[in-house]
Motif scaffolding. Structure first.
Motif, short mmCIF file in Angstrom:
data_model
loop_
_atom_site.label_atom_id
_atom_site.label_comp_id
_atom_site.label_asym_id
_atom_site.label_seq_id
_atom_site.Cartn_x
_atom_site.Cartn_y
_atom_site.Cartn_z
N TYR A 687 0.82 -1.20 0.00
CA TYR A 687 0.00 0.00 0.00
C TYR A 687 0.86 1.26 0.00
O TYR A 687 2.01 1.25 0.46
N VAL A 688 0.29 2.33 -0.50
CA VAL A 688 0.98 3.63 -0.52
C VAL A 688 1.06 4.17 0.91
O VAL A 688 0.04 4.23 1.61
N ASN A 689 2.26 4.50 1.35
CA ASN A 689 2.43 5.05 2.69
C ASN A 689 1.62 6.33 2.86
O ASN A 689 1.62 7.20 1.99
N GLY A 690 0.92 6.40 4.00
CA GLY A 690 0.11 7.58 4.28
C GLY A 690 -1.30 7.51 3.75
O GLY A 690 -2.11 8.41 3.99
N SER A 691 -1.64 6.43 3.00
CA SER A 691 -2.98 6.33 2.41
C SER A 691 -3.91 5.43 3.24
O SER A 691 -4.96 5.02 2.75
N GLU A 692 -3.52 5.15 4.49
CA GLU A 692 -4.27 4.19 5.29
C GLU A 692 -5.75 4.57 5.40
O GLU A 692 -6.10 5.63 5.91
N PHE A 693 -6.60 3.70 4.88
CA PHE A 693 -8.06 3.79 5.02
C PHE A 693 -8.58 5.16 4.58
O PHE A 693 -9.38 5.80 5.27
N THR A 694 -8.14 5.56 3.41
CA THR A 694 -8.60 6.81 2.80
C THR A 694 -9.55 6.57 1.64
O THR A 694 -10.09 7.52 1.07
N ILE A 695 -9.77 5.30 1.26
CA ILE A 695 -10.64 4.96 0.13
C ILE A 695 -11.80 4.11 0.65
O ILE A 695 -11.59 3.07 1.29
N GLN A 696 -13.02 4.57 0.39
CA GLN A 696 -14.18 3.80 0.83
C GLN A 696 -14.68 2.90 -0.29
O GLN A 696 -14.87 3.34 -1.43
N GLN A 697 -14.91 1.64 0.06
CA GLN A 697 -15.46 0.69 -0.90
C GLN A 697 -16.93 1.01 -1.16
O GLN A 697 -17.57 1.73 -0.39
N PRO A 698 -17.51 0.48 -2.24
CA PRO A 698 -18.92 0.75 -2.55
C PRO A 698 -19.85 0.29 -1.43
O PRO A 698 -19.52 -0.61 -0.64
N ASN A 699 -21.02 0.91 -1.36
CA ASN A 699 -22.03 0.51 -0.38
C ASN A 699 -22.41 -0.95 -0.56
O ASN A 699 -22.29 -1.52 -1.64
N VAL A 700 -22.89 -1.54 0.51
CA VAL A 700 -23.23 -2.96 0.54
C VAL A 700 -24.75 -3.12 0.64
O VAL A 700 -25.41 -2.46 1.45
N LEU A 701 -25.31 -3.98 -0.19
CA LEU A 701 -26.72 -4.35 -0.11
C LEU A 701 -26.81 -5.86 0.03
O LEU A 701 -26.40 -6.60 -0.85
#
Length: 763
Positions: A687-701
């Motif tokens: 993973y890119v350093n400093g990018s921890e948990f900055t991208i949200q996956q699509p909603n779940v149904l």
């Protein structure tokens, strides 16, 4: 995916049997709370859409209501000078209806009502500690539970499972690793089969799995705590799931058998003597039949089995013992594909996982002469998990994992009524543990550690009840032998009754939990880390209506002493991943939100439950200044369950057709940005350093459908059912990773449409 209906019909065509009548007798006793004294001349009323039945207790509190048709009833208890009791859903399902004991407590408030769930360990539906009680009848009625209480728990606000393949529970944005499992208040190891189900690395998790080893056939009820924990529960910050076992029949032997596309479940219960009864259960499961139907389990061969025994000995009127033993094993094998069938990197590998679990325990409940209740439970539990994988074309490229964990737990407590207004609970618990973790790869060898420790925790609670007020003050003192630290755990509960069965409550308290065992066993340095600390506070509003219940809760949680490293790792985001060898407890976290739920109890064949959770879950690491989203910060969860039962009964049989549907709509989990160049060089995800948990996956149904047909009569109970998981066949993203075989980032999805046909018969 195409489902071959002809295959379903060929495999399953159960014959529903017939009998003489559809009635039974309902007998029991009403007692004064925390006493063996019967309450004379109390009124008991059972009602549903088909009629009302009532009785008055005799001079010693006994009652009998004869010839009650099978069904689900609302039960009302009333007596002058005592709180009215309402049980919204009480199942009377076949002739083996055990004698019940209800308790009523004195009150000075006119028309004050307590709402509880059915079961021998009945507790208020809504309490200051956000407790939800799950019954065996609900596990059978609600969709896609696979008869697992942990999966049923997702109908409650703030609870979401991590992946369709497993029952890892994220509670109010917390990691599943930060909850714990208990048997009658005593901490146990992860009791789930296939703990590696649904994980990105195929390694086992700390608190989840494909399905619980504790079969619903063995249970009387299960309790999930999502807010401030009762003072008797230690070692939990996110929440807890506590199991209570049922006793066997006292009149004759009974058999319950269940067969389905995923295997068989067989149970016997009955008397061994006048005072000794038993419940025995065996379960064997394989997904072979489901695979033939076209269900995709990723090419894995999955099996599990377990054997359970519970003995109940009624020594006398005041003393009851329970002895229980549960053992099981499970395996998951993925065999690499030949060249022409290889689609992803995993197809180059052979991955073999297996696990063994054992639980042994003894409990005693004794009524003292002064009316106090003394309860003690001792449980020994352990599990081992082994995993190996190698590349078929390059056997030297391999990895191996072995972990084991044993817990020796004991809890004893006394509940005492000092006066009508003052209640006192005091006791203590102890948990000794030892474990081992050993893992290696082609470049690393013999990582991990052997470690052991213990937790000693005395606790006490004093409760004052007067008119419209209930005030509880609790104090626990938890000593951790691993870190040689002692933590104080004060908790306060304030409840104010309003008019018309409304109440408002304030709850606040400090909790502590050891860092997850994946951390404690990863190195000698990590084994002595301080415990994670959580300060929870909430304010809740409850409104109990005649046929329904509304609740709204506003909460805030502050977390400190969280295990972190300087590269962005935080225990608040961990599931099955191994951490760094040297961690510190300088991390922080915070969760806050609003939960609302409306529950319409089964009435005239209709029931529904709607809940919404809006929340924010953040973590902080010393390697950066800002607060970041935790992996589990989905930010919202909407959950709706609706069901309808159609009564097709006649004078001989109680026949019911039921249809229900559950929808879960939630925000996506958070992930980090994949560095494809670095991943390509390392041949694994980076993973890119400093990018921890900055991208949200699509909603779940998620969507679940259940249809069932059940028959009750005096000789047997039978039910045939069909569950469809992901009935809308929505592709929900599980995780992303860099696939060296494809040389690109790849999306891995959760399970597709899964049919589950089963048949239950009890006689």
């Amino acid at each position: 995916m195409t489902i071959d209906i002809r295959f379903l019909i060929f495999i399953f065509f159960p014959i529903l049997m017939f009998g003489q009548n559809n009635q039974t007798d309902f007998t029991g006793e009403v007692r004064i709370q925390n006493s063996l004294d019967g309450l004379p001349y109390a009124t008991i009323v059972l009602e549903n859409s088909n009629g009302s039945y009532n009785a008055i207790t005799d001079s010693i509190g006994k009652f009998v209501i004869k010839n009650i048709p099978f069904g689900i009833y609302q039960v009302h208890l009333s007596s002058i000078g005592y709180k009215m009791v309402k049980i919204p859903e009480y199942a009377i399902e076949h002739i083996d209806t055990k004698e019940v004991v209800f308790e009523m407590s004195p009150t000075t408030i006119p028309l004050e009502e307590v709402v509880i769930k059915a079961g021998n360990h009945g507790q208020p539906i809504s309490t200051l500690s956000s407790i939800y009680v799950m019954t065996q009848e609900q596990v059978r009625r609600f969709p896609a539970t696979f008869y697992d209480p942990a999966r049923l728990a997702t109908v409650y606000p703030g609870v979401l499972n991590d992946n369709d393949q497993a029952n890892n529970l994220s509670i109010r944005g917390n990691s599943p690793n930060n909850m714990n499992y208990y048997i009658q208040g005593v901490e146990i190891v992860n009791p789930n089969h296939l703990a590696n189900a649904g994980t990105a690395t195929d390694r086992p998790t700390a608190n989840g799995g494909g399905v619980s080893m504790i079969s619903a056939q063995l249970l009387d009820e299960s309790r999930i705590h999502t807010g401030v924990q009762p003072i008797s529960i230690g070692q939990s910050t996110a929440g807890s799931l506590d199991y209570y076992f049922q006793s066997g029949s006292e009149d004759k032997m009974h058999f319950t058998g269940q067969a389905g596309l995923n295997g068989i479940d067989l149970a016997l219960n009955g008397p061994l003597s006048d005072r000794l009864s038993y419940v025995a259960n065996y379960r064997y499961s394989t997904v072979g039949l489901l695979s033939k139907l076209g269900v995709d389990f990723g090419g894995e061969t999955i099996n599990y089995q377990d054997l359970s025994l519970n003995l109940t000995f009624k020594q006398n009127q005041r003393t009851q013992w329970q002895f229980f033993a549960i053992g099981g094993d499970n395996s998951n094998l993925f065999e690499g594909q030949v060249d022409s069938l290889r689609e992803v990197e995993k197809d180059l590998q052979t991955i073999d996982y297996n696990s063994k679990i054992g639980i042994l325990g003894l409990s005693v409940n004794h009524q003292l002469k002064n009316g106090s209740n003394w309860h003690s439970t001792m449980v020994v539990s352990g599990r081992s998990d082994d995993r190996s994988d190698f590349y078929n074309d390059l056997p030297s490229r391999k990895s191996e994992d072995h972990s084991s964990l044993a817990k020796y737990g004991f809890d004893t407590k006394i509940e005492q009524s000092i006066s009508p207004s003052w209640k006192w609970l005091y006791g203590g618990s102890m948990t000794l543990w030892s474990g081992n973790l050993d893992y290696s790869t082609e470049t690393l060898s013999n990582l991990g550690n052997d470690a052991s420790g213990g937790l000693i925790r005395p606790y006490s609670q004093i409760k004052y009840i007067k008119d419209y007020w209930t005030i509880g003050l609790s104090l626990g003192l938890q000593h951790n032998t691993s870190s040689q630290s002692t933590d104080i755990e004060p908790r306060i509960q304030i409840l104010r009754y309003l008019d018309q069965n409304q109440k408002i409550s304030l709850n606040s308290g400090i909790h502590h939990k050891q860092q997850t065992y994946l951390i404690l066993l990863s190195s000698a340095a990590n084994a002595s880390l301080d415990m994670m600390s959580s300060w929870k506070s909430s304010i809740a509003y409850d409104f109990n209506l005649d046929k329904s219940h509304f609740n709204a809760t506003l909460y805030y949680e502050s977390l400190s002493d969280v295990a972190v490293d300087n590269n962005g790792f935080s225990a608040l985001n961990q599931l099955e991943q191994y951490p760094s060898q040297e961690l510190s407890t300088t991390g922080k976290g915070k969760n806050y939100g609003l939960e609302m739920s409306y529950n319409y109890y089964l009435n005239n064949g209709m029931f529904y439950r709607i809940s919404t959770s809006l929340f924010d879950s953040k973590f902080k690491n010393p390697s950066f200044d800002d607060w970041k989203n935790t992996r589990y910060n989905t930010q919202f969860i909407f959950n709706a369950v609706i069901g309808k039962e159609f009564d097709w009964s006649d004078h001989e049989k109680n026949k019911t057709l039921g249809i229900n549907l559950q929808l879960i709509y939630a925000g996506g989990y958070w992930t980090s940005l994949i560095d494809e160049e670095a991943s390509r060089a390392a041949q694994t995800t980076k993973y890119v350093n400093g990018s921890e948990f900055t991208i949200q996956q699509p909603n779940v149904l998620r969507s679940y459908f259940r249809i069932y047909y059940k028959i009750n009569h005096d000789k047997r109970y039978s039910m045939i059912s069909m569950d469809l998981s992901n009935v809308l066949n929505k592709e929900n993203l599980a995780y992303r990773y860099f696939d060296p075989f494809l040389d690109k980032t790849f999306d891995k999805y959760q399970l597709g449409l899964i049919p589950m046909l089963s048949y239950i018969i009890s006689m």
